[in-house]
Write a protein that holds these residues in place. Structure first.
Motif, PDB file in Angstrom:
ATOM      1  N   ILE A 164     121.766 -31.130  61.875  1.00  0.00           N
ATOM      2  CA  ILE A 164     121.774 -32.221  62.846  1.00  0.00           C
ATOM      3  C   ILE A 164     121.040 -33.401  62.238  1.00  0.00           C
ATOM      4  O   ILE A 164     120.017 -33.238  61.566  1.00  0.00           O
ATOM      5  CB  ILE A 164     121.074 -31.804  64.154  1.00  0.00           C
ATOM      6  CG1 ILE A 164     121.815 -30.653  64.827  1.00  0.00           C
ATOM      7  CG2 ILE A 164     120.969 -32.983  65.114  1.00  0.00           C
ATOM      8  CD1 ILE A 164     121.069 -30.076  66.025  1.00  0.00           C
ATOM      9  N   SER A 204     125.941 -33.385  58.629  1.00  0.00           N
ATOM     10  CA  SER A 204     125.420 -33.302  59.991  1.00  0.00           C
ATOM     11  C   SER A 204     126.562 -33.102  60.990  1.00  0.00           C
ATOM     12  O   SER A 204     127.569 -33.804  60.943  1.00  0.00           O
ATOM     13  CB  SER A 204     124.646 -34.576  60.355  1.00  0.00           C
ATOM     14  OG  SER A 204     123.484 -34.692  59.578  1.00  0.00           O
ATOM     15  N   ALA A 239     126.272 -33.567  64.209  1.00  0.00           N
ATOM     16  CA  ALA A 239     126.147 -34.598  65.229  1.00  0.00           C
ATOM     17  C   ALA A 239     124.964 -35.485  64.881  1.00  0.00           C
ATOM     18  O   ALA A 239     124.090 -35.095  64.108  1.00  0.00           O
ATOM     19  CB  ALA A 239     125.970 -33.973  66.611  1.00  0.00           C
ATOM     20  N   VAL A 258     130.611 -43.552  63.216  1.00  0.00           N
ATOM     21  CA  VAL A 258     130.810 -42.224  63.829  1.00  0.00           C
ATOM     22  C   VAL A 258     132.211 -42.087  64.421  1.00  0.00           C
ATOM     23  O   VAL A 258     132.783 -40.996  64.422  1.00  0.00           O
ATOM     24  CB  VAL A 258     129.739 -41.916  64.903  1.00  0.00           C
ATOM     25  CG1 VAL A 258     128.356 -41.877  64.275  1.00  0.00           C
ATOM     26  CG2 VAL A 258     129.784 -42.881  66.075  1.00  0.00           C
ATOM     27  N   VAL A 264     132.430 -38.008  64.323  1.00  0.00           N
ATOM     28  CA  VAL A 264     131.186 -37.243  64.431  1.00  0.00           C
ATOM     29  C   VAL A 264     130.530 -37.584  65.777  1.00  0.00           C
ATOM     30  O   VAL A 264     130.320 -38.755  66.075  1.00  0.00           O
ATOM     31  CB  VAL A 264     130.209 -37.590  63.287  1.00  0.00           C
ATOM     32  CG1 VAL A 264     128.909 -36.812  63.433  1.00  0.00           C
ATOM     33  CG2 VAL A 264     130.858 -37.306  61.938  1.00  0.00           C
ATOM     34  N   PRO A 265     130.194 -36.593  66.599  1.00  0.00           N
ATOM     35  CA  PRO A 265     129.544 -36.882  67.880  1.00  0.00           C
ATOM     36  C   PRO A 265     128.205 -37.582  67.687  1.00  0.00           C
ATOM     37  O   PRO A 265     127.438 -37.227  66.793  1.00  0.00           O
ATOM     38  CB  PRO A 265     129.336 -35.496  68.509  1.00  0.00           C
ATOM     39  CG  PRO A 265     130.277 -34.590  67.793  1.00  0.00           C
ATOM     40  CD  PRO A 265     130.414 -35.146  66.404  1.00  0.00           C
ATOM     41  N   MET A 266     127.952 -38.573  68.535  1.00  0.00           N
ATOM     42  CA  MET A 266     126.689 -39.313  68.487  1.00  0.00           C
ATOM     43  C   MET A 266     126.140 -39.405  69.909  1.00  0.00           C
ATOM     44  O   MET A 266     126.872 -39.709  70.846  1.00  0.00           O
ATOM     45  CB  MET A 266     126.934 -40.714  67.921  1.00  0.00           C
ATOM     46  CG  MET A 266     125.807 -41.715  68.151  1.00  0.00           C
ATOM     47  SD  MET A 266     126.238 -43.331  67.447  1.00  0.00           S
ATOM     48  CE  MET A 266     125.255 -44.423  68.488  1.00  0.00           C
ATOM     49  N   TRP A 291     133.651 -40.737  70.682  1.00  0.00           N
ATOM     50  CA  TRP A 291     132.666 -39.858  70.045  1.00  0.00           C
ATOM     51  C   TRP A 291     131.216 -40.214  70.394  1.00  0.00           C
ATOM     52  O   TRP A 291     130.289 -39.617  69.866  1.00  0.00           O
ATOM     53  CB  TRP A 291     132.856 -39.897  68.525  1.00  0.00           C
ATOM     54  CG  TRP A 291     134.154 -39.301  68.111  1.00  0.00           C
ATOM     55  CD1 TRP A 291     135.370 -39.919  68.024  1.00  0.00           C
ATOM     56  CD2 TRP A 291     134.398 -37.933  67.758  1.00  0.00           C
ATOM     57  NE1 TRP A 291     136.344 -39.033  67.631  1.00  0.00           N
ATOM     58  CE2 TRP A 291     135.777 -37.810  67.461  1.00  0.00           C
ATOM     59  CE3 TRP A 291     133.583 -36.801  67.648  1.00  0.00           C
ATOM     60  CZ2 TRP A 291     136.357 -36.596  67.076  1.00  0.00           C
ATOM     61  CZ3 TRP A 291     134.161 -35.593  67.257  1.00  0.00           C
ATOM     62  CH2 TRP A 291     135.528 -35.503  66.976  1.00  0.00           C
ATOM     63  N   LEU A 326     122.890 -31.492  73.155  1.00  0.00           N
ATOM     64  CA  LEU A 326     123.554 -31.072  71.919  1.00  0.00           C
ATOM     65  C   LEU A 326     123.433 -29.570  71.705  1.00  0.00           C
ATOM     66  O   LEU A 326     124.406 -28.906  71.319  1.00  0.00           O
ATOM     67  CB  LEU A 326     122.973 -31.836  70.729  1.00  0.00           C
ATOM     68  CG  LEU A 326     123.575 -31.499  69.359  1.00  0.00           C
ATOM     69  CD1 LEU A 326     125.088 -31.659  69.360  1.00  0.00           C
ATOM     70  CD2 LEU A 326     122.937 -32.365  68.282  1.00  0.00           C
ATOM     71  N   ARG A 369     132.800 -30.173  65.086  1.00  0.00           N
ATOM     72  CA  ARG A 369     132.513 -31.490  65.652  1.00  0.00           C
ATOM     73  C   ARG A 369     133.402 -31.841  66.840  1.00  0.00           C
ATOM     74  O   ARG A 369     132.930 -32.371  67.848  1.00  0.00           O
ATOM     75  CB  ARG A 369     132.644 -32.558  64.560  1.00  0.00           C
ATOM     76  CG  ARG A 369     131.523 -32.522  63.529  1.00  0.00           C
ATOM     77  CD  ARG A 369     131.848 -33.428  62.346  1.00  0.00           C
ATOM     78  NE  ARG A 369     130.727 -33.521  61.405  1.00  0.00           N
ATOM     79  CZ  ARG A 369     130.838 -34.023  60.180  1.00  0.00           C
ATOM     80  NH1 ARG A 369     132.022 -34.464  59.749  1.00  0.00           N
ATOM     81  NH2 ARG A 369     129.782 -34.095  59.395  1.00  0.00           N
ATOM     82  N   ILE A 386     132.312 -29.782  69.785  1.00  0.00           N
ATOM     83  CA  ILE A 386     131.019 -30.278  70.288  1.00  0.00           C
ATOM     84  C   ILE A 386     131.245 -31.500  71.172  1.00  0.00           C
ATOM     85  O   ILE A 386     130.698 -31.612  72.270  1.00  0.00           O
ATOM     86  CB  ILE A 386     130.079 -30.631  69.115  1.00  0.00           C
ATOM     87  CG1 ILE A 386     129.672 -29.376  68.350  1.00  0.00           C
ATOM     88  CG2 ILE A 386     128.839 -31.368  69.621  1.00  0.00           C
ATOM     89  CD1 ILE A 386     129.012 -29.655  67.012  1.00  0.00           C
ATOM     90  N   ARG A 387     132.066 -32.424  70.688  1.00  0.00           N
ATOM     91  CA  ARG A 387     132.394 -33.620  71.477  1.00  0.00           C
ATOM     92  C   ARG A 387     132.996 -33.235  72.824  1.00  0.00           C
ATOM     93  O   ARG A 387     132.618 -33.780  73.874  1.00  0.00           O
ATOM     94  CB  ARG A 387     133.392 -34.483  70.702  1.00  0.00           C
ATOM     95  CG  ARG A 387     133.606 -35.881  71.273  1.00  0.00           C
ATOM     96  CD  ARG A 387     135.007 -36.398  71.004  1.00  0.00           C
ATOM     97  NE  ARG A 387     135.977 -35.685  71.819  1.00  0.00           N
ATOM     98  CZ  ARG A 387     136.226 -35.968  73.090  1.00  0.00           C
ATOM     99  NH1 ARG A 387     135.584 -36.932  73.702  1.00  0.00           N
ATOM    100  NH2 ARG A 387     137.124 -35.277  73.771  1.00  0.00           N
TER     101      ARG A 387
END
Length: 399
Positions: free
Chosen positions: A48, A113, A115, A132, A137-139, A157, A339, A350, A353-354
Motif C-alpha cells: 500500500i 502498490s 492502492a 491513478v 489504481v484505487p486512491m 478510481w 481499504l 485493484r 478493491i475499487r
C-alpha cells in the motif's frame, strides 16, 4: 576378472538406481515442499502506498495522518495482517507540492502498490487523479474538495474520507438561518480548497435569502490579511466565513481580532486541529466551525454509533504518542480501515478493491458513517458534522 566384473556391474547398477531416484524426487516435490511453497504465497505482503503533506504549508494535516497510519499498520501486522498477509506500507512526503505528489504516486504505483492513500490537501490530491485514473489504481484522498470525487464518471478510481465542502457549508447555512445572519463576508485561500469552498458557498446561498456582501482571497504563504479584513470591516457583513487551513487560517484569525472585528467568525473544517488554536496565539476563542465529532467525542451522546469508535481511536493514539488525535488523523484512520475492509474481500486485485470500496455501506468511521455508491465516492452527509466553538483553547460542542 569375473568377480571384479560382477562387482563393477553391481556398483554401476546401484549408481543408476540412485540417479533415477534423484530424478524422480526432483520432478515430484514432497508434501512438505508443497506446504512451504503454499505458506510463502499466503504470506505475500500487500503493498500500500501513501502520499502525504508531511512538510510544507499543509504539514499540520499530513503529520497526524502519517502518525495514524504508522500506528495502524503496526497494530494490523501484529494481529496477523489481512487474511494472513502482512501490509507493506510506504509513505512518501509530497512537501505540500502538487508536482511532488505526481512524482510520488507514480513511484508508488511502479513499486506495485495496490492502492494509494492521500494526499492530505485538496490541491495535492487533485494533482494525482490523472495518474491513478490512467493506471487504474484505487486512491482514497484525505482532503475535502468535492471536485476530488466529482463527477464520479471521471473519478472512477478516486474516493475520499474528509467531509465534502458542501456538507460543511450546509451545516453553516443552517446556523446562519437559525440566527438570522443573512449578510456574509467570505475569505478564502487562493488554491483548490478555497476555490471549491467558494463554489459550494455560492451555490448554497442562491435563493436562500443570504447574500455575500464582501469577498476576499489570500495566498497560503501570506503573513498578513489585515487589508482584506479592513475591507470586510467597512462592509455590511454580519458574519465572516473563512475557507483555509493553518498557518494562514491562524494568521487571519489573529488579524481579525487586531482590526477590531466583533461579528461572528466561522471557519471551515480545514482548521480542525490544535495547531490552528496554538498558531492563533489566543485569538481563536469564540471561533465557530463545522467539524467531525472526534474533537468533541466526550460531549456527544452515548447512543451515537460513532462514540465507541472515536473513543477507541483516541485511546490508541494517546497510548502510542502521548497526545490526542485530530480530525486529519481521523481521515487517515477511515481511509486505512476502508481499504483493509476492501482488501479482506477482494484480495490483491485493484479492480476488485475499487468495486468493494464503491459498495461500502454502514461503515462506522471517525468522520461519520460511510455509505458509498457509484454516484457517491465520499458517502458522508450533514449528520457526519457538528458545530463547535473554541472556548478557552478547547473545542466545545454547540449543536
Amino acid at each position: 576378472m569375473k568377480n571384479m566384473s560382477k562387482g563393477l556391474k553391481r556398483r554401476l547398477g546401484l549408481a543408476l538406481l540412485l540417479v533415477i531416484s534423484l530424478l524422480i524426487s526432483a520432478c515430484s516435490p514432497t508434501k512438505e515442499a508443497d506446504v512451504k511453497s503454499t505458506t510463502a504465497s499466503a504470506n505475500e505482503p500487500y503493498k500500500i502506498g501513501a502520499v502525504l503533506d508531511i512538510s510544507g504549508n499543509s504539514s499540520s494535516l499530513g503529520v497526524p495522518e502519517r502518525d495514524t497510519l504508522l500506528m495502524m499498520v503496526e497494530k494490523l501486522n501484529s494481529e496477523g495482517g489481512i487474511n494472513g498477509h502482512p501490509v507493506d506500507l510506504t509513505i512518501m512526503d509530497n512537501k505540500s507540492d502538487e508536482t511532488e505528489s505526481v512524482l510520488a504516486v507514480k513511484t508508488l504505483i511502479e513499486k506495485g502498490s495496490l492502492a494509494i492513500l492521500g494526499a492530505s490537501s485538496s490541491g495535492t490530491s487533485m494533482a494525482m487523479i490523472k495518474t491513478v485514473e490512467s493506471e487504474k489504481v484505487p486512491m482514497i484522498s484525505l482532503a475535502a474538495a468535492s471536485s476530488i470525487v466529482e463527477p464520479t464518471s471521471d473519478r472512477k478510481w478516486v474516493f475520499k474520507t474528509a467531509q465534502s465542502d458542501i456538507v460543511m457549508i450546509s451545516k453553516i447555512i443552517s446556523y446562519l438561518k437559525k440566527n438570522n445572519l443573512n449578510k456574509i463576508a467570505f475569505l478564502y485561500m487562493n488554491n483548490s480548497y478555497g476555490d471549491n469552498g467558494k463554489k459550494a458557498l455560492t451555490a448554497a446561498v442562491k435563493n436562500s435569502g443570504i447574500s455575500i456582501v464582501a469577498e476576499e482571497k489570500f495566498d497560503a504563504n501570506d503573513k498578513d490579511m489585515t487589508p482584506q479584513l479592513s475591507k470586510v470591516k467597512a462592509s455590511e457583513a454580519q458574519v465572516v466565513i473563512v475557507w483555509a487551513i493553518p498557518p494562514s487560517a491562524s494568521i487571519l484569525t489573529k488579524n481579525f481580532k487586531d482590526v477590531g472585528l466583533t461579528i461572528p467568525l466561522i471557519h471551515s473544517h480545514g482548521v480542525g486541529n490544535q495547531k490552528f488554536i496554538e498558531l492563533a496565539q489566543g485569538a481563536a476563542d469564540d471561533t465557530l466551525l463545522p467539524i467531525g465529532k472526534l474533537s468533541v467525542a466526550q460531549q456527544i451522546p452515548d447512543n451515537d454509533p460513532q462514540k465507541k469508535v472515536l473513543e477507541s481511536y483516541i485511546a490508541d493514539y494517546a497510548k502510542k504518542y502521548n497526545s490526542e488525535p485530530n480530525s486529519f488523523g481521523g481521515y487517515a484512520w477511515d481511509a486505512f480501515n476502508l481499504l483493509v475492509s476492501a482488501l479482506e474481500k477482494a484480495g490483491p486485485d485493484r479492480e476488485a478493491i475499487r468495486g468493494e470500496l464503491e459498495k461500502t455501506q454502514g461503515f462506522v468511521g471517525i468522520s461519520g458513517v460511510f455509505n458509498m455508491s457509484p454516484e457517491d465516492h465520499n458517502g458522508l452527509k450533514e449528520d457526519s458534522a457538528v458545530l463547535v466553538k473554541v472556548d478557552q483553547g478547547k473545542w466545545k460542542l454547540i449543536e
